[in-house]
Design a protein around this motif. Sequence first.
Motif, mmCIF file in Angstrom:
data_model
loop_
_atom_site.group_PDB
_atom_site.id
_atom_site.type_symbol
_atom_site.label_atom_id
_atom_site.label_comp_id
_atom_site.label_asym_id
_atom_site.label_seq_id
_atom_site.Cartn_x
_atom_site.Cartn_y
_atom_site.Cartn_z
ATOM 1 N N MET A 1 -14.276 17.910 7.021
ATOM 2 C CA MET A 1 -13.562 18.153 5.775
ATOM 3 C C MET A 1 -12.374 19.095 5.972
ATOM 4 O O MET A 1 -11.452 19.117 5.150
ATOM 5 C CB MET A 1 -14.523 18.716 4.726
ATOM 6 C CG MET A 1 -15.674 17.768 4.413
ATOM 7 S SD MET A 1 -16.765 18.372 3.096
ATOM 8 C CE MET A 1 -15.750 18.037 1.672
ATOM 9 N N ASN A 2 -12.392 19.866 7.049
ATOM 10 C CA ASN A 2 -11.262 20.748 7.347
ATOM 11 C C ASN A 2 -10.194 20.058 8.186
ATOM 12 O O ASN A 2 -9.147 20.649 8.473
ATOM 13 C CB ASN A 2 -11.755 22.001 8.085
ATOM 14 C CG ASN A 2 -12.556 22.921 7.177
ATOM 15 O OD1 ASN A 2 -12.327 22.966 5.973
ATOM 16 N ND2 ASN A 2 -13.505 23.653 7.751
ATOM 17 N N ASN A 3 -10.455 18.819 8.565
ATOM 18 C CA ASN A 3 -9.472 18.052 9.335
ATOM 19 C C ASN A 3 -8.258 17.747 8.448
ATOM 20 O O ASN A 3 -8.420 17.418 7.273
ATOM 21 C CB ASN A 3 -10.104 16.741 9.811
ATOM 22 C CG ASN A 3 -9.240 15.991 10.813
ATOM 23 O OD1 ASN A 3 -8.120 15.583 10.520
ATOM 24 N ND2 ASN A 3 -9.780 15.795 11.997
ATOM 25 N N PRO A 4 -7.040 17.864 8.976
ATOM 26 C CA PRO A 4 -5.845 17.561 8.178
ATOM 27 C C PRO A 4 -5.841 16.154 7.579
ATOM 28 O O PRO A 4 -5.153 15.903 6.591
ATOM 29 C CB PRO A 4 -4.701 17.741 9.182
ATOM 30 C CG PRO A 4 -5.239 18.677 10.217
ATOM 31 C CD PRO A 4 -6.695 18.346 10.331
ATOM 32 N N LYS A 5 -6.634 15.245 8.171
ATOM 33 C CA LYS A 5 -6.659 13.861 7.695
ATOM 34 C C LYS A 5 -7.722 13.636 6.618
ATOM 35 O O LYS A 5 -7.875 12.514 6.132
ATOM 36 C CB LYS A 5 -6.913 12.903 8.863
ATOM 37 C CG LYS A 5 -5.800 12.891 9.907
ATOM 38 C CD LYS A 5 -6.111 11.874 10.990
ATOM 39 C CE LYS A 5 -5.007 11.832 12.037
ATOM 40 N NZ LYS A 5 -5.315 10.845 13.118
ATOM 41 N N TRP A 6 -8.460 14.694 6.247
ATOM 42 C CA TRP A 6 -9.564 14.521 5.312
ATOM 43 C C TRP A 6 -9.140 13.884 3.997
ATOM 44 O O TRP A 6 -9.770 12.948 3.514
ATOM 45 C CB TRP A 6 -10.250 15.857 5.061
ATOM 46 C CG TRP A 6 -11.227 15.818 3.922
ATOM 47 C CD1 TRP A 6 -11.138 16.471 2.731
ATOM 48 C CD2 TRP A 6 -12.447 15.068 3.856
ATOM 49 N NE1 TRP A 6 -12.217 16.190 1.926
ATOM 50 C CE2 TRP A 6 -13.036 15.325 2.583
ATOM 51 C CE3 TRP A 6 -13.102 14.200 4.728
ATOM 52 C CZ2 TRP A 6 -14.230 14.755 2.183
ATOM 53 C CZ3 TRP A 6 -14.300 13.621 4.321
ATOM 54 C CH2 TRP A 6 -14.856 13.895 3.076
ATOM 55 N N ASP A 7 -8.076 14.390 3.391
ATOM 56 C CA ASP A 7 -7.642 13.840 2.105
ATOM 57 C C ASP A 7 -7.277 12.362 2.233
ATOM 58 O O ASP A 7 -7.541 11.559 1.327
ATOM 59 C CB ASP A 7 -6.446 14.628 1.560
ATOM 60 C CG ASP A 7 -6.852 16.008 1.059
ATOM 61 O OD1 ASP A 7 -8.036 16.206 0.744
ATOM 62 O OD2 ASP A 7 -5.975 16.895 1.001
ATOM 63 N N LEU B 1 -10.548 10.417 2.522
ATOM 64 C CA LEU B 1 -11.199 10.370 1.221
ATOM 65 C C LEU B 1 -10.535 9.329 0.323
ATOM 66 O O LEU B 1 -11.204 8.553 -0.368
ATOM 67 C CB LEU B 1 -11.141 11.755 0.572
ATOM 68 C CG LEU B 1 -12.115 12.052 -0.566
ATOM 69 C CD1 LEU B 1 -13.561 11.874 -0.119
ATOM 70 C CD2 LEU B 1 -11.887 13.456 -1.092
ATOM 71 N N LYS B 2 -9.209 9.287 0.362
ATOM 72 C CA LYS B 2 -8.471 8.312 -0.441
ATOM 73 C C LYS B 2 -8.760 6.891 0.025
ATOM 74 O O LYS B 2 -8.893 5.963 -0.773
ATOM 75 C CB LYS B 2 -6.972 8.605 -0.354
ATOM 76 C CG LYS B 2 -6.122 7.724 -1.247
ATOM 77 C CD LYS B 2 -4.656 8.142 -1.190
ATOM 78 C CE LYS B 2 -3.799 7.259 -2.102
ATOM 79 N NZ LYS B 2 -2.367 7.671 -2.055
ATOM 80 N N GLN B 3 -8.874 6.705 1.356
ATOM 81 C CA GLN B 3 -9.174 5.377 1.891
ATOM 82 C C GLN B 3 -10.561 4.919 1.464
ATOM 83 O O GLN B 3 -10.753 3.769 1.058
ATOM 84 C CB GLN B 3 -9.086 5.387 3.418
ATOM 85 C CG GLN B 3 -9.350 4.018 4.056
ATOM 86 C CD GLN B 3 -9.269 4.048 5.568
ATOM 87 O OE1 GLN B 3 -8.734 5.003 6.156
ATOM 88 N NE2 GLN B 3 -9.786 3.029 6.217
ATOM 89 N N ILE B 4 -11.533 5.830 1.532
ATOM 90 C CA ILE B 4 -12.902 5.486 1.120
ATOM 91 C C ILE B 4 -12.921 5.101 -0.351
ATOM 92 O O ILE B 4 -13.514 4.088 -0.741
ATOM 93 C CB ILE B 4 -13.853 6.666 1.387
ATOM 94 C CG1 ILE B 4 -14.005 6.894 2.891
ATOM 95 C CG2 ILE B 4 -15.221 6.408 0.750
ATOM 96 C CD1 ILE B 4 -14.735 8.178 3.238
ATOM 97 N N GLU B 5 -12.276 5.911 -1.176
ATOM 98 C CA GLU B 5 -12.229 5.634 -2.611
ATOM 99 C C GLU B 5 -11.588 4.286 -2.882
ATOM 100 O O GLU B 5 -12.025 3.534 -3.766
ATOM 101 C CB GLU B 5 -11.461 6.738 -3.326
ATOM 102 C CG GLU B 5 -11.464 6.605 -4.836
ATOM 103 C CD GLU B 5 -10.801 7.783 -5.523
ATOM 104 O OE1 GLU B 5 -10.781 7.818 -6.773
ATOM 105 O OE2 GLU B 5 -10.296 8.678 -4.814
ATOM 106 N N GLY B 6 -10.548 3.941 -2.111
ATOM 107 C CA GLY B 6 -9.857 2.671 -2.305
ATOM 108 C C GLY B 6 -10.694 1.469 -1.912
ATOM 109 O O GLY B 6 -10.465 0.364 -2.408
ATOM 110 N N GLU B 7 -11.661 1.654 -1.018
ATOM 111 C CA GLU B 7 -12.495 0.545 -0.573
ATOM 112 C C GLU B 7 -13.755 0.378 -1.417
ATOM 113 O O GLU B 7 -14.430 -0.644 -1.327
ATOM 114 C CB GLU B 7 -12.865 0.721 0.902
ATOM 115 C CG GLU B 7 -11.652 0.651 1.826
ATOM 116 C CD GLU B 7 -12.037 0.547 3.287
ATOM 117 O OE1 GLU B 7 -13.182 0.144 3.574
ATOM 118 O OE2 GLU B 7 -11.191 0.858 4.133
ATOM 119 N N LEU B 8 -14.076 1.396 -2.222
ATOM 120 C CA LEU B 8 -15.218 1.283 -3.127
ATOM 121 C C LEU B 8 -14.783 0.614 -4.434
ATOM 122 O O LEU B 8 -13.592 0.601 -4.753
ATOM 123 C CB LEU B 8 -15.780 2.675 -3.424
ATOM 124 C CG LEU B 8 -16.475 3.388 -2.254
ATOM 125 C CD1 LEU B 8 -16.778 4.839 -2.619
ATOM 126 C CD2 LEU B 8 -17.755 2.656 -1.853
#
Length: 212
Positions: free
Chosen positions: A57-63, A66-73
Amino acid sequence: MMSSMQTPPTDPLDLDVETFARPVQQRRFASAMEQLAASRRPDASARVFISAAPRTMNNPKWDSWLKQIEGELPGGVEILHYRNTFTDRPYDWSALAGELDGLVVVGKQKRPGSRVYLFGPIARLELRSLIAKKPVLLFGHNLGLIPAIDCKNQVLGPEDAPRLKLIAPKRWKRDSETLQAALHALGAAPTGGEGPRPATAHLAHPFATPPR
């Protein structure tokens, strides 16, 4: 004369497969997901927890992840994770698990581009608690969402705090029956049509603690 040497086991990474699940496991999974989809109220939003370690979650790519996961659900799914769930209440997974409709696990990728994902003891226990009841999906950074049942799993030591390794199938396809069934279970309940096929009481439990 036959050689006494045994053929070494095949490395799962070398297997050219779309899924590591057996056909009967896929059928049971799809049937269980059908039952969940049929039991959902059309006006109720599914609640999905995104399980990721603090380092992830501290990775710069986290957001972005998260957006990619939300887009696939499916649309309308309520996204939960540690930072918006356990801010004003202590960590109590057993209490939260009963409120969830699904789980997405985000592991540590062995290396960039790898299909191997590693999980700590807490993530493994979270996954085990829902794998036989609700849609549990692996987030593959380059592959999207993959039902955990389609992945090859291996329990790692130590014995007092086992970890987990998931390997995504080499020829994974996003239009797979298992993924579509899992996403349908997280969407609105179907209206009309035929009822669901009888579902099994539980799914195969592939993440048991290794024998001592």
